[in-house]
Scaffold this motif. Structure first.
Motif, PDB file in Angstrom:
ATOM      1  N   MET A 173       0.849  -1.196   0.000  1.00  0.00           N
ATOM      2  CA  MET A 173       0.000   0.000   0.000  1.00  0.00           C
ATOM      3  C   MET A 173       0.888   1.250   0.000  1.00  0.00           C
ATOM      4  N   GLU A 174       0.567   2.205  -0.875  1.00  0.00           N
ATOM      5  CA  GLU A 174       1.313   3.475  -0.914  1.00  0.00           C
ATOM      6  C   GLU A 174       1.211   4.169   0.441  1.00  0.00           C
ATOM      7  N   LYS A 175       2.323   4.736   0.901  1.00  0.00           N
ATOM      8  CA  LYS A 175       2.315   5.431   2.200  1.00  0.00           C
ATOM      9  C   LYS A 175       1.251   6.520   2.240  1.00  0.00           C
ATOM     10  N   SER A 176       1.099   7.253   1.117  1.00  0.00           N
ATOM     11  CA  SER A 176       0.134   8.356   1.097  1.00  0.00           C
ATOM     12  C   SER A 176      -1.296   7.837   1.243  1.00  0.00           C
ATOM     13  N   VAL A 177      -1.560   6.691   0.632  1.00  0.00           N
ATOM     14  CA  VAL A 177      -2.896   6.082   0.728  1.00  0.00           C
ATOM     15  C   VAL A 177      -3.144   5.636   2.171  1.00  0.00           C
ATOM     16  N   GLN A 178      -2.119   4.990   2.741  1.00  0.00           N
ATOM     17  CA  GLN A 178      -2.214   4.507   4.116  1.00  0.00           C
ATOM     18  C   GLN A 178      -2.486   5.672   5.073  1.00  0.00           C
ATOM     19  N   GLN A 179      -1.712   6.760   4.905  1.00  0.00           N
ATOM     20  CA  GLN A 179      -1.861   7.905   5.807  1.00  0.00           C
ATOM     21  C   GLN A 179      -3.245   8.534   5.672  1.00  0.00           C
ATOM     22  N   LYS A 180      -3.747   8.611   4.433  1.00  0.00           N
ATOM     23  CA  LYS A 180      -5.066   9.209   4.212  1.00  0.00           C
ATOM     24  C   LYS A 180      -6.139   8.365   4.917  1.00  0.00           C
ATOM     25  N   LEU A 181      -6.017   7.050   4.793  1.00  0.00           N
ATOM     26  CA  LEU A 181      -6.995   6.162   5.436  1.00  0.00           C
ATOM     27  C   LEU A 181      -6.936   6.294   6.969  1.00  0.00           C
ATOM     28  N   ILE A 182      -5.734   6.506   7.497  1.00  0.00           N
ATOM     29  CA  ILE A 182      -5.605   6.696   8.946  1.00  0.00           C
ATOM     30  C   ILE A 182      -6.246   8.025   9.355  1.00  0.00           C
ATOM     31  N   ASP A 183      -5.930   9.077   8.580  1.00  0.00           N
ATOM     32  CA  ASP A 183      -6.456  10.411   8.915  1.00  0.00           C
ATOM     33  C   ASP A 183      -7.984  10.451   8.851  1.00  0.00           C
ATOM     34  N   GLU A 184      -8.548   9.633   7.963  1.00  0.00           N
ATOM     35  CA  GLU A 184     -10.016   9.587   7.849  1.00  0.00           C
ATOM     36  C   GLU A 184     -10.650   8.684   8.904  1.00  0.00           C
ATOM     37  N   HIS A 185      -9.802   8.149   9.793  1.00  0.00           N
ATOM     38  CA  HIS A 185     -10.253   7.274  10.890  1.00  0.00           C
ATOM     39  C   HIS A 185     -10.733   5.911  10.409  1.00  0.00           C
ATOM     40  N   LEU A 187      -8.433   3.447   8.901  1.00  0.00           N
ATOM     41  CA  LEU A 187      -7.399   2.423   9.080  1.00  0.00           C
ATOM     42  C   LEU A 187      -6.713   2.539  10.436  1.00  0.00           C
ATOM     43  N   PHE A 188      -6.280   1.407  10.971  1.00  0.00           N
ATOM     44  CA  PHE A 188      -5.482   1.393  12.208  1.00  0.00           C
ATOM     45  C   PHE A 188      -4.152   2.092  11.980  1.00  0.00           C
ATOM     46  N   LYS A 189      -3.591   2.600  13.084  1.00  0.00           N
ATOM     47  CA  LYS A 189      -2.301   3.275  12.966  1.00  0.00           C
ATOM     48  C   LYS A 189      -1.173   2.252  12.937  1.00  0.00           C
ATOM     49  N   GLU A 190       0.027   2.740  12.638  1.00  0.00           N
ATOM     50  CA  GLU A 190       1.173   1.837  12.557  1.00  0.00           C
ATOM     51  C   GLU A 190       2.139   2.179  13.678  1.00  0.00           C
ATOM     52  N   GLY A 191       2.827   1.173  14.200  1.00  0.00           N
ATOM     53  CA  GLY A 191       3.885   1.441  15.168  1.00  0.00           C
ATOM     54  C   GLY A 191       3.391   1.759  16.573  1.00  0.00           C
ATOM     55  N   PHE A 194       2.546   0.060  22.400  1.00  0.00           N
ATOM     56  CA  PHE A 194       1.924  -0.870  23.352  1.00  0.00           C
ATOM     57  C   PHE A 194       1.781  -2.248  22.690  1.00  0.00           C
ATOM     58  N   LEU A 195       1.346  -2.233  21.437  1.00  0.00           N
ATOM     59  CA  LEU A 195       1.194  -3.490  20.702  1.00  0.00           C
ATOM     60  C   LEU A 195       2.544  -4.073  20.309  1.00  0.00           C
ATOM     61  N   GLU A 196       3.447  -3.190  19.868  1.00  0.00           N
ATOM     62  CA  GLU A 196       4.752  -3.654  19.420  1.00  0.00           C
ATOM     63  C   GLU A 196       5.481  -4.420  20.524  1.00  0.00           C
ATOM     64  N   THR A 197       5.498  -3.840  21.727  1.00  0.00           N
ATOM     65  CA  THR A 197       6.216  -4.492  22.832  1.00  0.00           C
ATOM     66  C   THR A 197       5.447  -5.709  23.358  1.00  0.00           C
ATOM     67  N   ALA A 198       4.199  -5.834  22.933  1.00  0.00           N
ATOM     68  CA  ALA A 198       3.434  -7.034  23.306  1.00  0.00           C
ATOM     69  C   ALA A 198       3.695  -8.166  22.317  1.00  0.00           C
ATOM     70  N   GLY A 199       4.510  -7.900  21.317  1.00  0.00           N
ATOM     71  CA  GLY A 199       4.810  -8.936  20.321  1.00  0.00           C
ATOM     72  C   GLY A 199       3.736  -9.056  19.263  1.00  0.00           C
ATOM     73  N   ALA A 200       2.984  -7.968  19.062  1.00  0.00           N
ATOM     74  CA  ALA A 200       1.858  -8.034  18.132  1.00  0.00           C
ATOM     75  C   ALA A 200       2.191  -7.497  16.744  1.00  0.00           C
ATOM     76  N   SER A 201       3.431  -7.070  16.536  1.00  0.00           N
ATOM     77  CA  SER A 201       3.760  -6.451  15.236  1.00  0.00           C
ATOM     78  C   SER A 201       4.787  -7.253  14.441  1.00  0.00           C
ATOM     79  N   ARG A 202       4.975  -8.515  14.816  1.00  0.00           N
ATOM     80  CA  ARG A 202       5.959  -9.332  14.100  1.00  0.00           C
ATOM     81  C   ARG A 202       5.539  -9.530  12.639  1.00  0.00           C
ATOM     82  N   PHE A 203       6.491  -9.532  11.756  1.00  0.00           N
ATOM     83  CA  PHE A 203       6.298  -9.701  10.305  1.00  0.00           C
ATOM     84  C   PHE A 203       5.476  -8.578   9.672  1.00  0.00           C
ATOM     85  N   TRP A 204       5.203  -7.511  10.426  1.00  0.00           N
ATOM     86  CA  TRP A 204       4.441  -6.369   9.886  1.00  0.00           C
ATOM     87  C   TRP A 204       5.075  -5.920   8.581  1.00  0.00           C
ATOM     88  N   PRO A 205       4.339  -5.628   7.541  1.00  0.00           N
ATOM     89  CA  PRO A 205       2.876  -5.584   7.403  1.00  0.00           C
ATOM     90  C   PRO A 205       2.260  -6.884   6.880  1.00  0.00           C
TER      91      PRO A 205
END
Ligand code: ADP
Ligand code: CIR
Length: 357
Positions: A173-185, A187-191, A194-205
């Protein structure tokens, strides 16, 4: 068994948390005797340790909660810490309590919260589901992420009528597309740390993505915090309509996928705050008089079992006076009751706002 490196990390992390001024439920409930009792335990099938459960809370002293279940068995193996946190967060769901059977009700039970569009910017209802026979994030292999993505997007692609749409994988996914989807509420955010240190971001994306219908008011998140998040949202305060749309999507998906449900805990999720109904019904709302006094707002929120978040979700600031206010507890009550709690609470806040003006 827990290896010696993990044990050292646990002991050191625990000492630091205990000495900190963290307000997390983890710090509040992880007494030394419980810590000592649990520190060498592991779950039977996935060998998950206490460190796997509490790493996020040990790394992030600003956590509200600070614990996740790496696999469903963790709720049992580490019940001595999960149960008191669950009881605290979900307002009295005791270790002897059983989550009730689902009772969804219908959207018509909920009149429009703001028919004159004075206060509510938008309304959203989401629920989470885990797919049977798969563990949660920290225990998923890269192959299983792909398998889950394939199963879930396959089920989504059968959806028709108002639910017809398309699945967009995060991979490529293009970064600009991803950011627009986040800004419009949408898409989930990245990074999320709390989730990362819980081991929930392995192999992201890998395996992560979003589905939405043509009207962009029905969305499904794949493999973010939970395997599945089903979301219905639109401008305004028509909670009933938003809720019905979510229920329809949930029912359609349930024809193709088996969800994990526990006798006692209800629908299973990675974070204990989402167990049970998994429902978070929220509004983006402007209440200028009430929010002028944050302590007063928090008092009212507590009174009505509501949770206040910022404009971009959890751990964010309220921009332009827009707060995200939702039901807080999701367990020990039915879906209908959870949404009603939000409906009645938001109605009461609007009434208080009117009085204060
Ligand atoms: P959740 O736990 O429901 O996934 P988050 O706090 O992570 O919630 O928020 C996810 C996204 O949903 C964020 O972009 C947030 O701003 C958005 N959101 C939540 N409630 C609403 C609402 N009522 N209207 C519009 N967007 C919302
Ligand atoms: C925290 O502890 O702050 C994060 N792990 C998020 C917890 C989930 N929050 C919530 O209130 N639903």
């Amino acid at each position: 068994p827990v290896d010696s490196g993990a044990l050292v990390q646990l002991e050191e992390g625990y000492k630091k948390l205990a000495a900190s001024d963290s307000k997390s439920l983890l710090k509040k409930h992880l007494k030394k005797d419980i810590f000592d009792k649990l520190k060498k335990k592991t779950t039977p099938s996935f060998n998950s340790s206490l460190l796997d459960c509490i790493q996020s809370g040990l790394c992030n002293h600003d956590s509200g909660v600070g614990i996740y279940a790496p696999d469903a068995e963790a709720y049992k193996t580490f019940a001595d810490i999960f149960d008191p946190i669950i009881e605290d967060y979900h307002k009295g769901f005791k270790k002897t309590d059983k989550h009730p059977e689902s009772s969804f009700g219908k959207g018509k039970d909920f009149p429009n919260l703001d028919p004159n569009n004075k206060y509510i910017v938008s309304t959203r209802v989401r629920c989470g589901r885990s797919v049977k026979n798969f563990p949660f994030n920290p225990c998923l292999s890269e192959y299983e992420y792909a398998e889950l993505e394939c199963m879930i997007s396959g089920a989504l692609n059968t959806m028709s009528g108002a639910y017809k749409g398309g699945y967009l994988p995060l991979c490529g996914m293009e970064k600009s597309v991803q950011q627009k989807l986040i800004d419009e509420h949408f898409l989930f955010k990245e990074g999320d740390r709390f989730l990362e240190t819980a081991g929930a971001s392995r192999f992201w994306p890998a395996g992560r993505g979003i589905y939405f219908n043509e009207a962009r008011n029905f969305l499904v998140w794949v493999n973010e915090e939970d395997h599945i998040r089903i979301i219905s949202m639109e401008k305004g305060g028509d909670l009933g309509k938003v809720y019905d749309r979510m229920l329809g999507g949930l029912e359609a998906l349930g024809k193709y996928l088996d969800f994990s449900r526990d006798e006692r805990l209800g629908f299973l999720t990675f974070c204990p705050t989402n167990l049970g109904t998994t429902i978070r019904a929220s509004v983006h709302i402007k209440l200028p008089n009430l929010t002028a006094n944050p302590e007063e707002l928090q008092k009212l929120a507590t009174k009505y079992n509501l949770q206040v978040r910022g404009t971009s979700g959890e751990h964010s600031e309220a921009k332009g006076g827009v707060h995200d206010i939702s039901n807080k507890r999701r367990m020990g009550l039915t879906e209908l009751e959870a949404v009603k709690e939000m409906h009645d609470g938001i109605s009461a806040l609007i009434e208080a706002e009117n009085k204060a003006s």
